[in-house]
Each structure stands twice: as C-alpha cells, then as structure tokens.
Design an enzyme around this catalytic site. Structure first.
Site, PDB file in Angstrom:
ATOM      1  N   LYS A 219      32.578  45.268  47.505  1.00  0.00           N
ATOM      2  CA  LYS A 219      31.822  46.385  46.928  1.00  0.00           C
ATOM      3  C   LYS A 219      30.314  46.153  47.109  1.00  0.00           C
ATOM      4  O   LYS A 219      29.916  45.254  47.828  1.00  0.00           O
ATOM      5  CB  LYS A 219      32.211  46.576  45.454  1.00  0.00           C
ATOM      6  CG  LYS A 219      33.725  46.699  45.225  1.00  0.00           C
ATOM      7  CD  LYS A 219      34.312  48.000  45.778  1.00  0.00           C
ATOM      8  CE  LYS A 219      35.829  48.004  45.879  1.00  0.00           C
ATOM      9  NZ  LYS A 219      36.580  48.063  44.653  1.00  0.00           N
TER      10      LYS A 219
HETATM   11  C1  LIG Z   1      37.996  48.272  44.077  1.00  0.00           C
HETATM   12  C2  LIG Z   1      38.364  49.476  43.315  1.00  0.00           C
HETATM   13  C3  LIG Z   1      38.887  49.424  42.023  1.00  0.00           C
HETATM   14  C4  LIG Z   1      39.313  48.136  41.366  1.00  0.00           C
HETATM   15  O1  LIG Z   1      38.293  47.207  41.313  1.00  0.00           O
HETATM   16  P1  LIG Z   1      38.609  45.668  40.921  1.00  0.00           P
HETATM   17  O2  LIG Z   1      37.304  45.174  40.418  1.00  0.00           O
HETATM   18  O3  LIG Z   1      39.037  45.013  42.212  1.00  0.00           O
HETATM   19  O4  LIG Z   1      39.681  45.651  39.916  1.00  0.00           O
HETATM   20  C5  LIG Z   1      39.088  50.601  41.342  1.00  0.00           C
HETATM   21  N1  LIG Z   1      38.825  51.788  41.909  1.00  0.00           N
HETATM   22  C6  LIG Z   1      38.364  51.888  43.174  1.00  0.00           C
HETATM   23  C7  LIG Z   1      38.063  53.232  43.732  1.00  0.00           C
HETATM   24  C8  LIG Z   1      38.133  50.737  43.920  1.00  0.00           C
HETATM   25  O5  LIG Z   1      37.700  50.834  45.185  1.00  0.00           O
END
Ligand SMILES: *Cc1c(COP(=O)(O)O)cnc(C)c1O
Length: 389
Positions: free
Chosen positions: A192
């Site tokens: 991210k």
């Molecule tokens: C990555 C992601 C999540 C979950 O994030 P984590 O921190 O890995 O639990 C939720 N929603 C979207 C759209 C994502 O891309």
C-alpha cells in the site's frame, strides 16, 4: 518465493525508518506504549480528522468498524465487487448478509447511481443495508458526496475502505477527513502507500465511534471509570463491557508507520508523476488508460489499464504469462468478489455484476511504486508493447 525483477508494488524503506523501529526496540514499550498514540495523532492531523484508532491490520479495522456501526446478524452490508475480499468479509464476520453494487466503468468504483436505484428497490422490499462500504479503488475516492447524501436519506452507516487511499484527496480535502464517511479505513500492508509491515487505522470525527473502536480492539475492556457498569474499586481496576478482540497495533509497527508518514507526500507525488508518465508512454499501446473524476486526486496505489483485446491476438492469460516470463510482476485487481467460491456458495453467480466482470476480463495492473525508476518504467512499457504486438 522469488521476487519479480520489477514487481507491481514494493515498499520503500530508508535509514530513518530503520532507526525509528530500532529506537522503539530498545525502549521500555514494545506494545501499548506512546508511539501508537503519536502515530494516531499524526495521521489524524494529516487527514484533518478528529480521531484515529490504530489497528493490527485493515481487515481487523473493517471488522470492528462494522461492529461499531451496529452491524449484526439479520443486517445487510453492501460493497463494490471490484475490491479485495476483506471489504465484504467484514460483514460476514458480523453475521450480516453481504450484497454488491456494480461499478462505474470509468472510475471502477461503486456506481452511485446504481446504488441509488438499488436502495430505492430495497426500501420497497424492506431490505435496506445497515452499512455500505465504499472502496476507493486504486486510490481514487468514490463519489462520496452523492453516496453520503444517500446514507442520510436511507439511514445506513457509510464506511470508506481507503486501504488504497491514504494521501489522496477529494473535493479539496484529504481522504479520511470524515466529511462524508462515518469512518475511513487505511491499510499499511507493504504494497500500500505507506507501510507499518502489517497495520491499519480507522479515522472518524465521532467521539462515540472512536471510544467504541478503542474498546473493541482491546478485548472489550475499559479502564475508564466513567464507562464502567459496576462501581470501580481501585486504580488498577478494569471491566470488560462487551466481547472484543486483541486487534492492537504494536509500538514497533507504529514507529515504522509514523516514520513512513513523514514520507507520504513524497511517495504520492512520485506515484502521481509515474502515472502521468505512463499516460504518455502508453498513448500508442492497445490499452485504455485509467480515468480520474473531476475533484478527485488519486493516491495512485495502482495503475490499472484495460486491454483492448479486440486489437490484440493474445488472450489476457497469455499476456500475463508473457509479461511475468519477462520478469514483470504484473497483477490483476480484482477478481470480482462475488465470483469467489465462498461467495458463489452463498448464491452469487457469473452475470450478477457485469461491469465488474467485464473490467476483470480486460484488467492489467502495471508496476507502480515510489522507487520504480524512469528507466525501469520505460522498460515495462517496451516489454508490454512487444507482447501486445
Ligand atoms: C489491502 C486491502 C485491505 C486489507 O488490508 P490489510 O491491512 O492487509 O488487512 C482491505 N481492503 C482493500 C481494498 C485492500 O486493498
């Protein structure tokens, strides 16, 4: 696992990030210490929100955000089919029914007009959702103004899944400011925008929601006598008021997140620059480029193109295989959630959300991360041009 020579996404860790984590590692607090609050405060300030609650990951954050919204068995949660499964699973954790609203083929976000139509029909049928999870796909905000108007009219809680969107803005304000969503969730997974290894955050302007989230992330326990149901008997006393979880972030993770937050603006600026360069470099390649709605500034988590398959002899699978064989870690965001076996077993089937399915059959996420060099980006485009013929 062998990393691709050029992956689709990758964290950027510098010496300041390493030093920040090392400092906490030798401090008295590895968890439940002061760094978490510093990270929360810094992110709340950055996003112009009143409260930020750090959680061990965004999936857990979505879960307790739904609980804080009162979601439970017999209730309904609606979201976009073009997302990671966590945006829908949070409803299932609470025992709620999950349904989807198809996407706008331009922004690839949940289509606010389709949502309005579906809400009108659901009102007649007495089946309105309690929660709508609006996903800022690839880092571009949904049409949050329109969706928040619908949340007032139909009485659902609007949760924004901005796992892709920290650093984005919408109508001149940061995503997470709480103008339209009751709660906004960020993820700090390494792919991210900024990372804390694992980590998530919920932003809100409502004191009651922040308090509930803090309690739910820590076993449902409070040490605040004002919240206690039974009389407190001593300074050491705590009471469990409801069934919560251990969803806390550690100070080690918070230290990395806080250090990365100082680099957020630079990360997003570089991502935007690379996206603009892709727009130019890909002008004569058989792909359709991403579109950004007026008023939105994407954080550019992903750069997603749609293959013009009628102009290409290879299939989507052959294209992926060829690009990966050439060392490019291209990816596909997302397999429509309703087509996952778990959701098909709940009754969803192919054809239910045709725009998300059509998009999925043409989509390709190209490498995009702050440390991607201009030269590597040119190489990505040259390989893609050769493969597409
Ligand atoms: C990555 C992601 C999540 C979950 O994030 P984590 O921190 O890995 O639990 C939720 N929603 C979207 C759209 C994502 O891309």
């Amino acid at each position: 696992m062998m990393p691709y020579r050029i992956p689709y996404g990758r964290q950027s860790i510098n010496q300041a990030d390493i030093d920040a984590v090392m400092e906490v590692l030798t401090s008295p607090w590895l968890t439940q210490g002061p760094t978490i609050e510093r990270f929360e405060k810094a992110l709340a300030d950055h996003c112009q929100a009143s409260y930020a609650v750090a959680i061990c990951n965004a999936t857990a954050a979505l879960h307790i955000a739904c609980l804080a919204a009162g979601l439970g068995p017999g209730d309904r949660l609606w979201t976009s089919p073009n997302t990671f499964v966590a945006s829908a699973n949070c409803g299932r954790y609470c025992g709620a029914e999950v349904d989807f609203v198809d996407i706008d083929p331009g922004t690839l976000n949940l289509d606010a007009k389709l949502l309005a139509d579906k809400l009108a029909a659901a009102e007649v049928a007495g089946k309105l959702p309690k929660v709508v999870v609006a996903v800022a796909f690839a880092g571009q905000s949904c049409d949050m103004r329109a969706i928040s108007q619908l949340s007032v009219r139909y009485g659902f809680t609007l949760i924004e899944d901005a796992a892709h969107g920290v650093g984005a803005s919408y109508l001149g304000r940061p995503v997470g400011c709480g103008q339209y969503a009751a709660m906004t969730i960020f993820s700090f997974h390494p792919v991210k925008i900024i990372t804390s290894a694992e980590g998530g955050m919920v932003l809100t302007n409502r004191a009651d929601l922040a308090e509930r989230l803090r309690r739910l992330r820590s076993h449902g326990i409070t040490g605040d006598p004002a919240q206690m149901n039974l009389p407190a008997t001593g300074l050491w006393y705590y009471q469990q008021l409801e069934l919560g979880f251990n969803y806390r972030m550690t100070d080690l993770h918070a230290a990395l997140g806080l250090s990365q937050l100082a680099r957020l603006d630079a990360f997003v600026a570089r991502r935007r620059q690379l996206a603009t360069r892709y727009d130019v470099l890909l002008a004569d390649v058989a792909v359709n480029l991403p579109t950004i709605q007026p008023g939105a500034e994407s954080a550019w988590h992903l750069y997603v193109v749609r293959l013009q398959l009628d102009r290409i002899t290879l299939s989507q699978t052959q294209i992926f295989d060829a690009l990966r064989a050439a060392g490019l870690g291209v990816n596909l965001h997302y397999i429509p959630v309703h087509l996952q076996p778990y959701y098909q077993a709940l009754g969803f089937k192919e054809g239910d959300f045709p725009e998300a399915e059509r998009y999925f059959s043409e989509a390709l996420s190209l490498p995009l991360y702050p440390d991607l060099t201009d030269e590597q980006q040119v190489e990505v485009v040259e390989i893609l041009r050769q493969v597409l013929g």
